[in-house]
Enzyme design. Sequence first.
Site, short mmCIF file in Angstrom:
data_model
loop_
_atom_site.label_atom_id
_atom_site.label_comp_id
_atom_site.label_asym_id
_atom_site.label_seq_id
_atom_site.Cartn_x
_atom_site.Cartn_y
_atom_site.Cartn_z
N GLN A 84 0.81 -1.22 0.00
CA GLN A 84 0.00 0.00 0.00
C GLN A 84 0.84 1.26 0.00
O GLN A 84 0.32 2.36 -0.25
CB GLN A 84 -0.91 0.00 1.24
CG GLN A 84 -0.15 0.17 2.55
CD GLN A 84 -1.02 0.06 3.76
OE1 GLN A 84 -1.45 -1.05 4.12
NE2 GLN A 84 -1.31 1.19 4.41
N CYS A 93 -4.82 0.51 3.95
CA CYS A 93 -4.89 -0.87 4.42
C CYS A 93 -6.31 -1.41 4.40
O CYS A 93 -6.55 -2.58 4.08
CB CYS A 93 -4.30 -0.97 5.82
SG CYS A 93 -5.27 -0.07 7.08
N HIS A 247 -4.95 -0.72 11.73
CA HIS A 247 -4.51 -1.40 10.51
C HIS A 247 -5.49 -2.52 10.18
O HIS A 247 -6.14 -3.09 11.07
CB HIS A 247 -3.11 -1.96 10.73
CG HIS A 247 -2.44 -2.48 9.49
ND1 HIS A 247 -2.35 -1.76 8.31
CD2 HIS A 247 -1.83 -3.66 9.23
CE1 HIS A 247 -1.70 -2.47 7.40
NE2 HIS A 247 -1.38 -3.63 7.94
N ASN A 269 -0.33 -9.40 4.83
CA ASN A 269 -0.24 -7.98 5.09
C ASN A 269 -0.19 -7.24 3.75
O ASN A 269 -0.20 -7.85 2.67
CB ASN A 269 1.00 -7.67 5.93
CG ASN A 269 0.87 -6.39 6.72
OD1 ASN A 269 -0.06 -5.61 6.53
ND2 ASN A 269 1.81 -6.16 7.62
#
Length: 318
Positions: A84, A93, A247, A269
Amino acid sequence: MANGVALRAVVAVAFLVSVGAVSARKVSADQRHPGGSCVKRDPNYRTKVLSKEPHEQLSVADVPRNWDWRDVNGKNYVSSSRNQHIPQYCGSCWAMGSTSSLADRIRILRRGQFPDFMIAVQTAVYCLCGGCDGGDAGTVYQYIEQNGIGPDSCQNYIAQGNGSDCRPRHLCENCSPGGNCSAVSDYPKFYVQEHGHVSGVDKMKAEIFSRGPAACYVDAGPIWFWGLGPNRSQIFDGCPGCDQIDHVISVVGFGYDESADMDYWIIRNSWGEYWGENGFFRLKMGDNQIGMESTGCAWAVPLLNHILVGGTNGRTLP
């Protein structure tokens, strides 16, 4: 000047190594994520649950101890890890985690058949919440239920957007050799039929096992530098109950490590494949590490007969 640059580089490397060398059980304040929160919960979000959820149909014994959507009988159903933060920092995110999980679920329902799609995360950043200033995974699913969304080939990710510029070009566009860009109206479109929220270990496991990866909320501070250090291949267990939720990630499975005698979550992630284990990491299950089990996850069920090849005048996918 060259010597100064070299010295700063050595210091930076030494810092990362020293941080990574700290036990996962000892996370100090100076090792937290340096960026701001990319989570802004939307008070206007409303779930849309039309059917019984998996935890209402499955017993705890029905869910295996080990399940990984990256390897189901040798087949991968999980889309790639993304970043990102390039070509510039963007707190997207919430859009990354939600669209990646939805792309996985589409792949699962279609059993990996061609064609394969990634969802246009950039459209979410242009159109929803605060764009690069943060947002809510559930809002993405609500938007897709009501409006649909195109694939990545409609909008390459550029890490820009404030959430309030949803012009037609930002839904799908193409550019000519002369540099003129215009909106495309006929393109593949994805919808969801229901979406909701789940929290707690057993309910989360049932959801992920039964229907696929989910976008979950975490406290990213303790894992930022840890995922760049030498201990990143270990199971993270350094921050039970940490609750500065800032997040969104996507949980793609879970398992048990015999050598560590520890159950864990398998997480993708959105910080690049140089972070963690090729963009993924394992998180201890059962004591609310980084706040994930209590804060929970957003999920959505794709509406496959609304995935149209060639837009609204095209054919539906099998």
